[in-house]
Design a protein around this motif. Structure first.
Motif, PDB file in Angstrom:
ATOM      1  N   GLY A 164       0.814  -1.225   0.000  1.00 49.09           N
ATOM      2  CA  GLY A 164       0.000   0.000   0.000  1.00 49.09           C
ATOM      3  C   GLY A 164       0.842   1.266   0.000  1.00 49.09           C
ATOM      4  N   VAL A 165       0.286   2.351  -0.513  1.00 49.11           N
ATOM      5  CA  VAL A 165       1.011   3.612  -0.552  1.00 49.11           C
ATOM      6  C   VAL A 165       0.239   4.647   0.246  1.00 49.11           C
ATOM      7  CG1 VAL A 165       1.790   5.469  -2.091  1.00 49.11           C
ATOM      8  CG2 VAL A 165       2.096   3.092  -2.770  1.00 49.11           C
ATOM      9  N   ASP A 166       0.947   5.336   1.138  1.00 45.70           N
ATOM     10  CA  ASP A 166       0.347   6.372   1.976  1.00 45.70           C
ATOM     11  C   ASP A 166       0.507   7.713   1.255  1.00 45.70           C
ATOM     12  OD1 ASP A 166      -0.070   8.403   3.771  1.00 45.70           O
ATOM     13  OD2 ASP A 166       1.070   7.502   5.412  1.00 45.70           O
ATOM     14  N   GLU A 167      -0.614   8.210   0.692  1.00 45.64           N
ATOM     15  CA  GLU A 167      -0.547   9.438  -0.122  1.00 45.64           C
ATOM     16  C   GLU A 167      -0.011  10.643   0.648  1.00 45.64           C
ATOM     17  OE1 GLU A 167      -0.706   9.799  -3.329  1.00 45.64           O
ATOM     18  OE2 GLU A 167      -1.285   7.711  -3.696  1.00 45.64           O
ATOM     19  N   ALA A 168      -0.315  10.706   1.946  1.00 49.10           N
ATOM     20  CA  ALA A 168       0.175  11.835   2.756  1.00 49.10           C
ATOM     21  C   ALA A 168       1.700  11.801   2.834  1.00 49.10           C
ATOM     22  CB  ALA A 168      -0.433  11.782   4.153  1.00 49.10           C
ATOM     23  N   LEU A 169       2.238  10.587   2.990  1.00 50.77           N
ATOM     24  CA  LEU A 169       3.699  10.447   3.061  1.00 50.77           C
ATOM     25  C   LEU A 169       4.343  10.710   1.693  1.00 50.77           C
ATOM     26  CD1 LEU A 169       6.113   9.794   4.885  1.00 50.77           C
ATOM     27  CD2 LEU A 169       5.855   7.383   4.263  1.00 50.77           C
ATOM     28  N   VAL A 170       3.638  10.338   0.629  1.00 50.03           N
ATOM     29  CA  VAL A 170       4.125  10.624  -0.732  1.00 50.03           C
ATOM     30  C   VAL A 170       4.292  12.130  -0.891  1.00 50.03           C
ATOM     31  CG1 VAL A 170       3.439  10.660  -3.176  1.00 50.03           C
ATOM     32  CG2 VAL A 170       3.188   8.551  -1.841  1.00 50.03           C
ATOM     33  N   VAL A 201       9.505   0.669  -3.402  1.00 48.59           N
ATOM     34  CA  VAL A 201       9.527   0.986  -4.828  1.00 48.59           C
ATOM     35  C   VAL A 201       8.216   1.650  -5.272  1.00 48.59           C
ATOM     36  CG1 VAL A 201       9.582  -0.056  -7.143  1.00 48.59           C
ATOM     37  CG2 VAL A 201      11.279  -0.737  -5.422  1.00 48.59           C
ATOM     38  N   SER A 202       7.074   1.076  -4.868  1.00 46.68           N
ATOM     39  CA  SER A 202       5.796   1.662  -5.309  1.00 46.68           C
ATOM     40  C   SER A 202       5.596   3.053  -4.710  1.00 46.68           C
ATOM     41  CB  SER A 202       4.618   0.736  -4.981  1.00 46.68           C
ATOM     42  OG  SER A 202       4.715   0.284  -3.662  1.00 46.68           O
ATOM     43  N   HIS A 203       6.046   3.247  -3.487  1.00 47.62           N
ATOM     44  CA  HIS A 203       5.974   4.572  -2.855  1.00 47.62           C
ATOM     45  C   HIS A 203       6.825   5.574  -3.648  1.00 47.62           C
ATOM     46  CE1 HIS A 203       5.899   7.565   0.442  1.00 47.62           C
ATOM     47  NE2 HIS A 203       7.182   7.739   0.164  1.00 47.62           N
ATOM     48  N   LEU A 204       8.049   5.196  -3.981  1.00 48.44           N
ATOM     49  CA  LEU A 204       8.947   6.115  -4.687  1.00 48.44           C
ATOM     50  C   LEU A 204       8.427   6.476  -6.075  1.00 48.44           C
ATOM     51  CD1 LEU A 204      12.465   4.779  -3.619  1.00 48.44           C
ATOM     52  CD2 LEU A 204      11.484   7.017  -3.082  1.00 48.44           C
ATOM     53  N   ARG A 205       7.805   5.529  -6.733  1.00 48.87           N
ATOM     54  CA  ARG A 205       7.240   5.844  -8.053  1.00 48.87           C
ATOM     55  C   ARG A 205       6.193   6.956  -7.940  1.00 48.87           C
ATOM     56  NH1 ARG A 205       6.766  -0.400 -10.031  1.00 48.87           N
ATOM     57  NH2 ARG A 205       8.950  -0.644 -10.663  1.00 48.87           N
ATOM     58  N   ARG A 206       5.382   6.874  -6.887  1.00 46.15           N
ATOM     59  CA  ARG A 206       4.380   7.929  -6.658  1.00 46.15           C
ATOM     60  C   ARG A 206       5.065   9.243  -6.280  1.00 46.15           C
ATOM     61  NH1 ARG A 206       1.080   9.360  -7.870  1.00 46.15           N
ATOM     62  NH2 ARG A 206      -0.350   9.947  -6.211  1.00 46.15           N
ATOM     63  N   VAL A 207       6.123   9.143  -5.475  1.00 50.75           N
ATOM     64  CA  VAL A 207       6.870  10.350  -5.076  1.00 50.75           C
ATOM     65  C   VAL A 207       7.429  11.057  -6.312  1.00 50.75           C
ATOM     66  CG1 VAL A 207       8.944  11.207  -3.869  1.00 50.75           C
ATOM     67  CG2 VAL A 207       7.454   9.543  -2.747  1.00 50.75           C
ATOM     68  N   PHE A 208       7.949  10.287  -7.268  1.00 47.66           N
ATOM     69  CA  PHE A 208       8.525  10.906  -8.474  1.00 47.66           C
ATOM     70  C   PHE A 208       7.442  11.642  -9.276  1.00 47.66           C
ATOM     71  CE2 PHE A 208      11.855   7.225  -8.615  1.00 47.66           C
ATOM     72  CZ  PHE A 208      12.471   7.743  -7.488  1.00 47.66           C
ATOM     73  N   ASP A 209       6.258  11.032  -9.362  1.00 45.12           N
ATOM     74  CA  ASP A 209       5.145  11.695 -10.063  1.00 45.12           C
ATOM     75  C   ASP A 209       4.756  12.995  -9.353  1.00 45.12           C
ATOM     76  OD1 ASP A 209       5.082   9.572 -11.794  1.00 45.12           O
ATOM     77  OD2 ASP A 209       3.352   8.589 -10.854  1.00 45.12           O
ATOM     78  N   LYS A 210       4.637  12.878  -8.031  1.00 43.10           N
ATOM     79  CA  LYS A 210       4.237  14.041  -7.219  1.00 43.10           C
ATOM     80  C   LYS A 210       5.308  15.129  -7.315  1.00 43.10           C
ATOM     81  CE  LYS A 210       1.113  14.424  -4.723  1.00 43.10           C
ATOM     82  NZ  LYS A 210      -0.172  15.092  -4.969  1.00 43.10           N
ATOM     83  N   TYR A 211       6.546  14.726  -7.327  1.00 42.71           N
ATOM     84  CA  TYR A 211       7.669  15.668  -7.409  1.00 42.71           C
ATOM     85  C   TYR A 211       7.586  16.470  -8.707  1.00 42.71           C
ATOM     86  CZ  TYR A 211      12.372  17.553  -7.253  1.00 42.71           C
ATOM     87  OH  TYR A 211      13.433  18.420  -7.218  1.00 42.71           O
TER      88      TYR A 211
END
Length: 319
Positions: A164-170, A201-211
């Motif tokens: 799971g990915v925590d959007e707030a942490l992303v 890995v799945s968290h970081l992929r979301r972080v890159f998009d958000k970034y």
């Protein structure tokens, strides 16, 4: 867990028959290189270990020693590499990268950025058994600064599990990276090291998009501007592997053969280490990104038995 390799278990498999064929190929005057390369590139690693064991039982000889004495050059390096069990192969590559004068940062970067946490744990264990030394101690003794810190973080193999990915942490991580790089005079490398070295890995992929949304830049562009040297290369390798390990290796293979001269060490290391894992995916990415197939590039860039063996490992053309 891996089913995207070009080399799979050979059937029907007979370790004794293979050992006999190899002995015959290397006995007496001259060597039958075709037999050697055909047997070793079409059996998977577990089968090659069985062949080595049968070889010793039947002839009282060490298969790897015989290969070393009968073969030469890059072809010898490739055949001997195929005989090393996977984690020993990585441990051996790392040992040679930190041995003697000068460290081969490229090897440290490639292996530690691309292996899974479980693989890194196995490599550390094998390194300790094989060389009676602690891999982390060896690497910290030969590297320094932020580059060393990120290597140590990766060596801990404590990346968060993919659940799971925590959007707030992303959102929070993307903001932290933005503030640590683009918004800051100078760069807070520690933040990049911690987030890129420990998040899933799945968290970081979301972080890159958000970034990208927050900053208007790809994370790679920021790393390129804000860091340099070995740290920059390692951070970029981590980002590329988070996005796609096969794409990372396709690019690595492309650069090993592009332009004048071939970086055979890299070519051999990637072809051998990925042949049972994801070489089919790497081939697909290669074709997609470089307008030619991996097979064609190997064909154009290498020669002789070395080329034949690499093409067999490659497992086919994609055009």
């Amino acid at each position: 867990q891996y089913t995207r390799g070009t080399v799979t278990a050979f059937a029907p498999f007979d370790a004794r028959a293979d050992a006999e064929a190899l002995r015959k190929a290397m006995k007496g005057l001259g060597t039958d290189e075709d037999t050697v390369l055909t047997v070793l590139t079409t059996r998977n690693n577990a089968q090659r270990q069985e062949i080595a064991s049968a070889f010793k039982t039947l002839f009282g000889r060490d298969l790897v020693d015989d290969l070393k004495s009968e073969l030469t050059g890059k072809f010898e390096t490739l055949m001997v590499s195929l005989m090393r069990p996977a984690h020993l192969f990585d441990a051996h590559a790392l040992k040679h990268a930190i041995k003697g004068a000068g460290t081969n940062e490229k090897v440290l970067t490639e292996i530690l950025a691309s292996r899974t946490p479980a693989e890194v744990q196995s490599i550390k264990r094998v390194y300790q058994q094989e060389y009676e030394a602690n891999l982390e101690d060896k690497i910290t003794g030969e590297t320094s600064g932020h580059f060393q810190r990120l290597l140590v973080v990766l060596l801990q193999a404590n990346r968060d599990p993919d659940v799971g990915v925590d959007e707030a942490l992303v959102e929070q991580d993307a903001q932290v990276l933005f503030r640590a790089g683009e918004l800051k005079w100078g760069t807070d490398e520690e933040k990049f090291i911690t987030i890129l070295g420990t998040r899933s890995v799945s968290h970081l992929r979301r972080v890159f998009d958000k970034y990208m949304t927050i900053s208007g830049f790809q994370i790679e562009e920021t790393i390129d501007r804000e860091t340099s040297g070995d740290l920059e290369k390692l951070l970029l390798a981590v980002v590329k592997c988070v996005r796609s390990v096969p794409a990372y290796f396709a690019e690595t293979l492309y650069h090993s053969m592009k332009g004048a001269g071939t970086d055979d060490d890299t070519l051999i290391r990637v072809m051998v280490s990925r042949s049972e894992i994801d070489l089919l995916d790497i081939r697909r990415e290669f074709r997609k990104n470089f307008a030619k197939s991996l097979y064609q590039m190997i064909q154009k860039d290498t020669s002789g038995d070395y080329r034949k063996a690499l093409l067999l490992l490659c497992g086919g053309d994609d055009d």
